[in-house]
Scaffold this motif. Structure first.
Motif, PDB file in Angstrom:
ATOM      1  N   MET A   7       0.835  -1.203   0.000  1.00  0.00           N
ATOM      2  CA  MET A   7       0.000   0.000   0.000  1.00  0.00           C
ATOM      3  C   MET A   7       0.867   1.249   0.000  1.00  0.00           C
ATOM      4  SD  MET A   7      -3.045  -1.106   2.682  1.00  0.00           S
ATOM      5  CE  MET A   7      -4.089   0.297   2.206  1.00  0.00           C
ATOM      6  N   LYS A   8       0.257   2.356  -0.387  1.00  0.00           N
ATOM      7  CA  LYS A   8       0.970   3.628  -0.422  1.00  0.00           C
ATOM      8  C   LYS A   8       0.062   4.748   0.082  1.00  0.00           C
ATOM      9  CE  LYS A   8      -0.448   4.630  -5.181  1.00  0.00           C
ATOM     10  NZ  LYS A   8      -0.021   4.960  -6.549  1.00  0.00           N
ATOM     11  N   VAL A   9       0.691   5.877   0.374  1.00  0.00           N
ATOM     12  CA  VAL A   9      -0.039   7.105   0.708  1.00  0.00           C
ATOM     13  C   VAL A   9      -0.036   7.972  -0.546  1.00  0.00           C
ATOM     14  CG1 VAL A   9      -0.056   9.184   2.130  1.00  0.00           C
ATOM     15  CG2 VAL A   9       0.597   6.982   3.134  1.00  0.00           C
ATOM     16  N   ASP A  10      -1.202   8.482  -0.916  1.00  0.00           N
ATOM     17  CA  ASP A  10      -1.340   9.247  -2.156  1.00  0.00           C
ATOM     18  C   ASP A  10      -2.304  10.400  -1.912  1.00  0.00           C
ATOM     19  OD1 ASP A  10      -2.053  10.178  -4.757  1.00  0.00           O
ATOM     20  OD2 ASP A  10      -1.465   8.267  -5.626  1.00  0.00           O
ATOM     21  N   ASP A  11      -1.849  11.630  -2.164  1.00  0.00           N
ATOM     22  CA  ASP A  11      -2.716  12.793  -1.938  1.00  0.00           C
ATOM     23  C   ASP A  11      -3.088  13.493  -3.242  1.00  0.00           C
ATOM     24  OD1 ASP A  11      -0.306  13.901  -2.622  1.00  0.00           O
ATOM     25  OD2 ASP A  11      -0.055  15.084  -0.787  1.00  0.00           O
ATOM     26  N   VAL A  12      -2.975  12.775  -4.371  1.00  0.00           N
ATOM     27  CA  VAL A  12      -3.324  13.366  -5.664  1.00  0.00           C
ATOM     28  C   VAL A  12      -4.811  13.718  -5.710  1.00  0.00           C
ATOM     29  CG1 VAL A  12      -3.481  12.941  -8.146  1.00  0.00           C
ATOM     30  CG2 VAL A  12      -1.454  12.222  -6.888  1.00  0.00           C
ATOM     31  N   LEU A  13      -5.659  12.814  -5.195  1.00  0.00           N
ATOM     32  CA  LEU A  13      -7.096  13.051  -5.129  1.00  0.00           C
ATOM     33  C   LEU A  13      -7.556  12.962  -3.679  1.00  0.00           C
ATOM     34  CD1 LEU A  13      -8.342  10.895  -8.157  1.00  0.00           C
ATOM     35  CD2 LEU A  13      -8.155  13.388  -8.063  1.00  0.00           C
TER      36      LEU A  13
END
Length: 247
Positions: free
Chosen positions: A11-17
């Protein structure tokens, strides 16, 4: 119609959306988090079935996890093969809307997730031998809750999940909501043989195909023709759609 898929370990952390909602079973997730935090390192490592590096990473995650802050939309959080072939980073707004209404990610930790429910990275497989609140394992812990949420307002469910995860809902679905499976395989000596990695790739491609075409009925899936797969009427039966490579 609803579509079920498995999560992924990586899993990853993603703040694009931005995420839109909290997961619907967050109270039960909180109980799982409390239980995991109370477990010693050796038991956690055995539960996770991983090496020291991965165990230490996930122990740090448990210690700092806030279930309501610094969240990533579930569909962008998982990094497994199925999600790479689903390629959510390049969905259009219309395709995201289609999936938000229909796609559900089954999870040992969160239960049932919509694409834009906010999550934190975790490690907990559905088949993990974890006893919580008197339940002998996670299947018993989640009980019929996930199937009830899945069946609400739908007339059929497309199973693109692994057996480990579909088992969490299959026996609890009402008879009025059939579970339709897709089999992605190759014919060898008169038998249909599935190969793990290719199946994961095809499941991700099927999700993308459905979002792009707006598929709503089982017969709409028969046009799927990606990764060399073609629908095989000869091998398909009621509620099981078989796609073969090289046919």
């Amino acid at each position: 119609m609803k579509i079920i898929v498995s999560p992924a370990k990586k899993m990853k952390v993603d703040d694009v959306l931005p995420w839109q909602d909290l997961p619907p079973f967050l109270e039960k997730t909180g109980r799982l988090l409390e239980t995991l935090r109370a477990m010693p390192y050796d038991r956690l490592k055995a539960l996770w079935k991983c090496n020291d590096s991965i165990a230490e990473e996930n122990l740090r995650r448990l210690e700092t996890m806030d279930l309501r802050r610094n969240l990533t939309p579930a569909i962008l959080s998982y990094e497994g093969i199925q999600y790479r072939y689903m390629a959510p980073d390049v969905f259009t707004d219309r395709e995201f809307d289609y999936l938000q209404q229909r796609l559900r990610i089954l999870s040992g930790f969160y239960g049932l997730l919509r694409p834009f429910d906010g999550v934190r990275p975790y490690r907990l497989e559905m088949q993990a031998k974890l006893s919580v609140d008197g339940a002998k394992d996670l299947y018993e812990f989640w009980g019929a809750d996930l199937a009830a949420a899945l069946a609400d307002g739908t007339d059929w469910v497309l199973d693109l999940a692994s057996k480990e995860y579909s088992a969490a809902v299959e026996k609890h679905l009402p008879a009025s909501v059939p579970l339709v499976r897709c089999v992605f395989g190759e014919e060898q000596e008169g038998k249909v043989v599935e190969k793990g990695t290719l199946c994961k790739m095809a499941r991700g491609e099927m999700v993308r195909f459905m979002a792009e075409t707006g598929a709503a009925r089982p017969e709409d899936l028969q046009a799927f023709d990606r990764l060399g797969y073609r629908f095989s009427p000869r091998h398909s039966v009621e509620n099981t759609l078989v796609f073969l490579r090289g046919e």
